[in-house]
Design a protein around this motif. Structure first.
Motif, PDB file in Angstrom:
ATOM      1  N   GLN A 248       0.827  -1.213   0.000  1.00  0.00           N
ATOM      2  CA  GLN A 248       0.000   0.000   0.000  1.00  0.00           C
ATOM      3  C   GLN A 248       0.857   1.256   0.000  1.00  0.00           C
ATOM      4  OE1 GLN A 248      -3.679  -0.149   1.824  1.00  0.00           O
ATOM      5  NE2 GLN A 248      -3.711  -2.340   2.057  1.00  0.00           N
ATOM      6  N   GLN A 249       1.741   1.330  -0.988  1.00  0.00           N
ATOM      7  CA  GLN A 249       2.646   2.471  -1.082  1.00  0.00           C
ATOM      8  C   GLN A 249       2.473   3.174  -2.418  1.00  0.00           C
ATOM      9  OE1 GLN A 249       5.223   3.390   1.364  1.00  0.00           O
ATOM     10  NE2 GLN A 249       3.727   2.188   2.513  1.00  0.00           N
ATOM     11  N   ARG A 250       2.625   4.509  -2.370  1.00  0.00           N
ATOM     12  CA  ARG A 250       2.660   5.275  -3.612  1.00  0.00           C
ATOM     13  C   ARG A 250       4.007   5.063  -4.285  1.00  0.00           C
ATOM     14  NH1 ARG A 250      -0.570  10.070  -2.788  1.00  0.00           N
ATOM     15  NH2 ARG A 250      -1.443   9.956  -0.716  1.00  0.00           N
ATOM     16  N   LEU A 251       4.105   5.595  -5.504  1.00  0.00           N
ATOM     17  CA  LEU A 251       5.379   5.508  -6.223  1.00  0.00           C
ATOM     18  C   LEU A 251       6.343   6.587  -5.728  1.00  0.00           C
ATOM     19  CD1 LEU A 251       3.779   4.796  -9.669  1.00  0.00           C
ATOM     20  CD2 LEU A 251       5.286   3.252  -8.415  1.00  0.00           C
ATOM     21  N   LEU A 252       5.834   7.824  -5.577  1.00  0.00           N
ATOM     22  CA  LEU A 252       6.659   8.920  -5.074  1.00  0.00           C
ATOM     23  C   LEU A 252       6.312   9.146  -3.600  1.00  0.00           C
ATOM     24  CD1 LEU A 252       6.226  11.370  -8.084  1.00  0.00           C
ATOM     25  CD2 LEU A 252       8.075   9.717  -7.679  1.00  0.00           C
ATOM     26  N   ASP A 253       7.217   9.739  -2.870  1.00  0.00           N
ATOM     27  CA  ASP A 253       6.976  10.048  -1.461  1.00  0.00           C
ATOM     28  C   ASP A 253       6.468   8.834  -0.685  1.00  0.00           C
ATOM     29  OD1 ASP A 253       7.615  12.721  -2.035  1.00  0.00           O
ATOM     30  OD2 ASP A 253       5.556  13.089  -2.689  1.00  0.00           O
ATOM     31  N   ALA A 254       7.018   7.675  -1.001  1.00  0.00           N
ATOM     32  CA  ALA A 254       6.586   6.455  -0.317  1.00  0.00           C
ATOM     33  C   ALA A 254       7.158   6.437   1.096  1.00  0.00           C
ATOM     34  CB  ALA A 254       7.073   5.227  -1.081  1.00  0.00           C
ATOM     35  N   ALA A 255       6.322   6.100   2.072  1.00  0.00           N
ATOM     36  CA  ALA A 255       6.812   5.985   3.449  1.00  0.00           C
ATOM     37  C   ALA A 255       7.818   4.835   3.560  1.00  0.00           C
ATOM     38  CB  ALA A 255       5.626   5.763   4.393  1.00  0.00           C
ATOM     39  N   GLU A 256       7.619   3.801   2.725  1.00  0.00           N
ATOM     40  CA  GLU A 256       8.548   2.651   2.714  1.00  0.00           C
ATOM     41  C   GLU A 256       9.051   2.465   1.279  1.00  0.00           C
ATOM     42  OE1 GLU A 256       6.354  -0.807   4.070  1.00  0.00           O
ATOM     43  OE2 GLU A 256       5.248   0.451   5.466  1.00  0.00           O
ATOM     44  N   PRO A 257      10.085   3.215   0.879  1.00  0.00           N
ATOM     45  CA  PRO A 257      10.543   3.139  -0.520  1.00  0.00           C
ATOM     46  C   PRO A 257      10.948   1.724  -0.930  1.00  0.00           C
ATOM     47  CG  PRO A 257      11.662   4.908   0.668  1.00  0.00           C
ATOM     48  CD  PRO A 257      10.859   4.162   1.686  1.00  0.00           C
ATOM     49  N   GLU A 258      11.425   0.928   0.027  1.00  0.00           N
ATOM     50  CA  GLU A 258      11.879  -0.427  -0.303  1.00  0.00           C
ATOM     51  C   GLU A 258      10.714  -1.360  -0.635  1.00  0.00           C
ATOM     52  OE1 GLU A 258      12.084   1.123   2.554  1.00  0.00           O
ATOM     53  OE2 GLU A 258      10.996  -0.131   3.972  1.00  0.00           O
ATOM     54  N   ALA A 259       9.480  -0.899  -0.390  1.00  0.00           N
ATOM     55  CA  ALA A 259       8.311  -1.730  -0.702  1.00  0.00           C
ATOM     56  C   ALA A 259       8.250  -2.062  -2.191  1.00  0.00           C
ATOM     57  CB  ALA A 259       7.022  -1.020  -0.280  1.00  0.00           C
ATOM     58  N   ALA A 260       8.721  -1.142  -3.027  1.00  0.00           N
ATOM     59  CA  ALA A 260       8.632  -1.364  -4.478  1.00  0.00           C
ATOM     60  C   ALA A 260       9.392  -2.626  -4.869  1.00  0.00           C
ATOM     61  CB  ALA A 260       9.172  -0.156  -5.230  1.00  0.00           C
ATOM     62  N   SER A 261      10.606  -2.807  -4.328  1.00  0.00           N
ATOM     63  CA  SER A 261      11.342  -4.020  -4.707  1.00  0.00           C
ATOM     64  C   SER A 261      10.777  -5.255  -4.017  1.00  0.00           C
ATOM     65  CB  SER A 261      12.851  -3.882  -4.477  1.00  0.00           C
ATOM     66  OG  SER A 261      13.108  -3.185  -3.325  1.00  0.00           O
ATOM     67  N   ALA A 262      10.242  -5.084  -2.801  1.00  0.00           N
ATOM     68  CA  ALA A 262       9.628  -6.250  -2.124  1.00  0.00           C
ATOM     69  C   ALA A 262       8.419  -6.743  -2.920  1.00  0.00           C
ATOM     70  CB  ALA A 262       9.222  -5.861  -0.702  1.00  0.00           C
ATOM     71  N   GLU A 263       7.609  -5.814  -3.415  1.00  0.00           N
ATOM     72  CA  GLU A 263       6.426  -6.210  -4.209  1.00  0.00           C
ATOM     73  C   GLU A 263       6.839  -6.846  -5.529  1.00  0.00           C
ATOM     74  OE1 GLU A 263       3.154  -3.008  -2.505  1.00  0.00           O
ATOM     75  OE2 GLU A 263       4.540  -2.393  -4.069  1.00  0.00           O
ATOM     76  N   MET A 264       7.851  -6.276  -6.181  1.00  0.00           N
ATOM     77  CA  MET A 264       8.323  -6.901  -7.426  1.00  0.00           C
ATOM     78  C   MET A 264       8.879  -8.295  -7.144  1.00  0.00           C
ATOM     79  SD  MET A 264       7.721  -5.152 -10.143  1.00  0.00           S
ATOM     80  CE  MET A 264       8.862  -5.649 -11.411  1.00  0.00           C
ATOM     81  N   ALA A 265       9.553  -8.449  -6.005  1.00  0.00           N
ATOM     82  CA  ALA A 265      10.152  -9.757  -5.680  1.00  0.00           C
ATOM     83  C   ALA A 265       9.071 -10.825  -5.554  1.00  0.00           C
ATOM     84  CB  ALA A 265      10.962  -9.662  -4.386  1.00  0.00           C
ATOM     85  N   VAL A 266       7.966 -10.499  -4.878  1.00  0.00           N
ATOM     86  CA  VAL A 266       6.907 -11.502  -4.657  1.00  0.00           C
ATOM     87  C   VAL A 266       5.990 -11.595  -5.886  1.00  0.00           C
ATOM     88  CG1 VAL A 266       4.888 -12.108  -3.261  1.00  0.00           C
ATOM     89  CG2 VAL A 266       6.951 -11.202  -2.153  1.00  0.00           C
ATOM     90  N   ASN A 267       5.520 -10.435  -6.358  1.00  0.00           N
ATOM     91  CA  ASN A 267       4.455 -10.451  -7.373  1.00  0.00           C
ATOM     92  C   ASN A 267       4.974 -10.747  -8.775  1.00  0.00           C
ATOM     93  OD1 ASN A 267       2.736  -9.752  -5.270  1.00  0.00           O
ATOM     94  ND2 ASN A 267       2.847  -7.569  -5.698  1.00  0.00           N
TER      95      ASN A 267
END
Ligand SMILES: NC(=O)c1ccc[n+]([C@@H]2O[C@H](COP(=O)([O-])OP(=O)(O)OC[C@H]3O[C@@H](n4cnc5c(N)ncnc54)[C@H](OP(=O)(O)O)[C@@H]3O)[C@@H](O)[C@H]2O)c1
Length: 238
Positions: free
Chosen positions: A85-104
Motif C-alpha cells: 500500500q505504497q505510492r510511487l513517489l513520497d513512499a513511506a517505505e521506498p523499499e516496498a517497491a522491490s519487495a512487491e516486485m520480488a513476490v508479485n
C-alpha cells in the motif's frame, strides 16, 4: 484443463484466497495439493490430499527444494502476493517497491521457470493470481499496481511461449477480496470462496483472462468502453 485427478502446487496457501482455493480444488476432485507457504503450521485443512510445504517464494533455494519434492505437478497456482500500500513517489517505505516486485513478479517468473518443463510434458496449467490493478493505476498503491502490471505482461508472454505445448496460462484479475490483504477497505468485497470457485471454473473452461467478481468485471467493462474516464476515476484515489 480438468482439475479432477490432477496435482496442484499452490503458493500462499495459508492466506485467505489460498485456503479457499484448497477447499475448492479438493471439492473439484484434485488428487493432491502441495500447499506451499512460509508457515505451513498455519494451514487449517486436514485432508490426506493436502501436502504442506515450506516456501518463501522469494527464495530461489526454497523454490529448488520444492521442485525436488513436488515432481508430479499438473497445475501451478501462483497465489502468493504482497501489497505494501505504497505510492510511487513520497513512499513511506521506498523499499516496498522491490519487495512487491520480488513476490508479485520475480517469484512468479522463477516458479514458472522451475515448472515449465514439467508442465509442458504433462500439458498442464499455470494460474497467476494478479489483480484488476494490473490494468489500471490506483495512485494510493501505485507500487503494487506496477508490480501486478509487470506480472500481467509476464503472464501474456508465458502464454505465448507455452501455447505450442498446450499449457493453459490463466491470468486472474480480482477486484477487492475479503481477506487480510484488504482488511482496511470499507467497501464491498468478494468472498474468497467465490473467487476460488471462479478460478476452478476458469481452469475447466480454458479461460485466458478471468475477471472473477462483479467489481473486476465492471472495471474491465469500463476500460473497454471508455478507458480515459475509467483511468481518470482511479487516478482520483490519491
Ligand atoms: N485481497 C484482495 O483484495 C486482493 C485483490 C486482488 C488480488 N489479490 C491477490 O490475491 C492473492 C491472494 O491474496 P489474499 O487476498 O489471499 O491475501 P492474504 O490473505 O494476505 O494472503 C497473501 C498470501 O501471500 C503470501 N505471501 C506473501 N509474501 C510471501 C512470500 N515471500 N513467500 C510466500 N508467501 C508469501 C502470504 O503469506 P504469509 O501469511 O506468510 O505472509 C499469504 O499466504 C495475492 O496475489 C493478492 O495480490 C488480492
Amino acid at each position: 484443463m480438468q482439475v479432477a485427478h490432477k496435482t496442484v502446487l499452490l503458493t500462499g496457501a495459508n492466506g485467505g484466497l489460498g485456503q479457499a482455493l484448497i477447499s475448492a480444488l479438493l471439492e473439484a476432485g484434485a488428487s493432491k495439493i502441495y500447499a506451499a507457504c512460509r508457515a505451513p503450521e498455519r494451514l487449517t485443512q486436514v485432508d490426506p490430499r493436502v501436502v504442506p510445504l515450506t516456501l518463501d517464494v522469494t527464495s530461489p533455494v526454497q523454490i529448488a527444494s520444492v521442485r525436488r519434492l513436488a515432481k508430479d505437478v499438473d497445475i501451478l497456482i501462483n497465489n502468493a502476493g504482497l501489497n505494501c500500500q505504497q505510492r510511487l513517489l513520497d513512499a513511506a517505505e521506498p523499499e516496498a517497491a522491490s519487495a512487491e516486485m520480488a513476490v508479485n513478479y520475480f517469484a512468479t517468473l522463477n516458479l514458472c521457470r522451475a515448472y515449465a518443463g514439467l508442465l509442458r510434458e504433462r500439458q498442464g496449467a499455470i494460474v497467476n493470481v494478479l489483480s484488476i490493478l494490473a490494468r489500471v493505476a490506483l495512485p494510493a498503491m501505485g507500487s503494487l499496481c506496477a508490480s501486478k502490471a509487470a506480472a500481467m505482461r509476464l503472464t501474456e508472454g508465458l502464454r505465448a511461449e507455452l501455447a505450442s505445448a498446450q499449457v493453459q496460462v490463466m491470468a486472474v484479475l480480482p477486484g477487492v477480496i475479503d481477506t487480510a490483504m484488504s482488511r482496511d477497505f470499507p467497501g464491498p468485497k468478494a468472498s474468497p470462496e467465490d473467487i476460488a470457485l471462479a478460478i476452478v471454473s476458469g481452469l475447466i473452461e480454458g479461460t485466458d483472462t478471468l475477471y472473477p467478481d462483479p467489481m473486476a468485471q465492471q472495471v474491465a467493462q469500463g476500460l473497454a468502453d471508455d478507458r480515459e474516464t475509467t483511468v481518470a476515476g482511479f487516478a482520483a484515489f490519491l
